[in-house]
Scaffold this motif. Structure first.
Motif, PDB file in Angstrom:
ATOM      1  N   SER A  40      -2.297   3.651   9.052  1.00  0.00           N
ATOM      2  CA  SER A  40      -3.570   3.688   8.195  1.00  0.00           C
ATOM      3  C   SER A  40      -3.397   3.215   6.717  1.00  0.00           C
ATOM      4  O   SER A  40      -4.321   3.118   5.937  1.00  0.00           O
ATOM      5  N   ILE A  41      -2.014   3.130   6.342  1.00  0.00           N
ATOM      6  CA  ILE A  41      -1.516   2.713   5.172  1.00  0.00           C
ATOM      7  C   ILE A  41      -1.610   1.201   4.937  1.00  0.00           C
ATOM      8  O   ILE A  41      -0.425   0.619   4.663  1.00  0.00           O
ATOM      9  N   LEU A  42      -2.816   0.576   4.884  1.00  0.00           N
ATOM     10  CA  LEU A  42      -3.138  -0.820   5.013  1.00  0.00           C
ATOM     11  C   LEU A  42      -4.431  -0.952   4.243  1.00  0.00           C
ATOM     12  O   LEU A  42      -5.292   0.125   4.232  1.00  0.00           O
ATOM     13  N   ASP A  43      -4.540  -1.990   3.415  1.00  0.00           N
ATOM     14  CA  ASP A  43      -5.802  -2.491   2.753  1.00  0.00           C
ATOM     15  C   ASP A  43      -6.919  -3.149   4.000  1.00  0.00           C
ATOM     16  O   ASP A  43      -6.285  -4.359   4.457  1.00  0.00           O
ATOM     17  N   PRO A  44      -7.822  -2.688   4.203  1.00  0.00           N
ATOM     18  CA  PRO A  44      -8.606  -3.073   5.215  1.00  0.00           C
ATOM     19  C   PRO A  44      -9.177  -4.390   5.264  1.00  0.00           C
ATOM     20  O   PRO A  44      -9.113  -5.288   6.114  1.00  0.00           O
ATOM     21  N   GLY A  61      -7.935   0.899  12.578  1.00  0.00           N
ATOM     22  CA  GLY A  61      -6.479   1.119  12.558  1.00  0.00           C
ATOM     23  C   GLY A  61      -5.679  -0.046  13.111  1.00  0.00           C
ATOM     24  O   GLY A  61      -6.117  -0.928  13.747  1.00  0.00           O
ATOM     25  N   CYS A  84       0.820  -1.139   0.072  1.00  0.00           N
ATOM     26  CA  CYS A  84      -0.066   0.003   0.205  1.00  0.00           C
ATOM     27  C   CYS A  84       0.824   1.243  -0.108  1.00  0.00           C
ATOM     28  O   CYS A  84       0.523   2.240  -0.699  1.00  0.00           O
TER      29      CYS A  84
END
Lengths: 215, 215
Positions: free
Chosen positions: B160-164, B181, B80
């Motif tokens: 928060s730089i992740l794919d939920p 988060g 990401c």
């Protein structure tokens, strides 16, 4: 700044902080007298220190002073609350009808909180996969305001039984602002050790053990 | 509880609280040594006191201890983050590449936070017109954890730089849980007076006056 200059928090402070977390309360019953001159501004300065995604500070506070706008917000609350009451299960409707969910009548200070949907500040950092972090940043500003207010003895109640589009219209703010919450502030009529929802038998707090998984 | 039993917060406490708000910091550089036994559990107990819509306590914390799951999270972050870097304006890309956005490598403690999308607890109160208040409640639990941690000298960084969807899959949680988060906790390598994003010239904090309207 080197480590030595960092503030040091002692156990007495942490004990008071725990008391603040425990006793914070969502206040719904206010006295009508105004807050002292300048207090709200000092609280908002603290809210402005909240964490925000990419340092975007997307929160937008609207101080609602105009009586006609306040009346329009109350009317929207009454409408939404009646609809929510109609949607309650039969055995809960009486209990619901007895809850005093707003402090919109008495609270001297009304603040609406919005988040700018796509702020230029922060240059998009941290919100590409999770644009909702903009709204979450505004929520942390609200929570900072809440804790700062309670530490001064000021009560805060968060009203969410409102139609976001109606609130935007009544307050004449840009259509792309995301409505986060409507806040009543003032001196509490009484201090309570437990949440009103617990005292009235609506719900009770559960232990963290039920909220924690291991993976 | 009568007013007399309410905790009284004095000016010394409020001064320390202001220092905590000002100096909270999103920590990205951690020492690798673990937190003392029981400290995280105490912090989570405090997070569990956060306000929640209708007293629904919709937060769900997942303590991520399995090395394979941690590695999968780091891989998702790398993916990401590379995509976000590619999306940066040319004049910012170099600056972006130099930011250390995660503490996923060193932080001894990894916590993922979710919100249950439609909790039965709370009986729907307060979220008919604004279902997003469920997520907002979880954010306040996170912010409570953050402040409590910093008051103990523990650092917290919010990734928060992740794919939920990827995070849900890696952590094997119900598909209707909303990812809020991913939190790194541990002892900070150094204490800083200003946000890393300010020190590195990414963004600077603006005064509250630019965030406040009157209506």
């Amino acid at each position: 700044m080197p480590k030595a200059d960092a503030p040091r928090f002692d156990e007495a402070f942490r004990a008071d902080l725990r008391a603040l977390f425990r006793w914070r309360r969502d206040v719904r019953h206010f006295r009508r007298d105004p807050l002292p001159e300048g207090l709200l501004e000092r609280l908002l300065e603290l809210a402005n220190l909240a964490p925000s995604v990419g340092l975007s500070q997307p929160w937008r506070f609207v101080l609602v002073e105009d009586p006609a706008r306040r009346a329009a917000i109350r009317a929207d609350f009454a409408r939404c609350n009646a609809a929510a009451l109609a949607g309650q299960a039969e055995e809960r409707a009486g209990l619901y009808a007895g809850l005093k969910l707003a402090g919109l009548e008495e609270a001297p200070c009304h603040l609406a909180l919005f988040a700018e949907g796509d702020p230029t500040q922060g240059h998009g950092l941290g919100r590409e996969t999770m644009p909702e972090t903009v709204a979450y940043s505004a929520v942390m500003a609200l929570h900072t305001l809440w804790l700062a207010a309670r530490a001064e003895g000021v009560g805060l109640g968060w009203v969410s039984i409102l139609d976001p589009a109606a609130v935007r219209r009544v307050l004449d703010v840009p259509g792309d602002w995301l409505f986060i919450g409507y806040l009543c502030l003032g001196w509490p009529e009484a201090e309570e050790a437990s949440p009103e929802l617990e005292r009235l038998g609506w719900e009770k707090r559960r232990p963290i053990a039920e909220r924690l998984l291991r993976r």
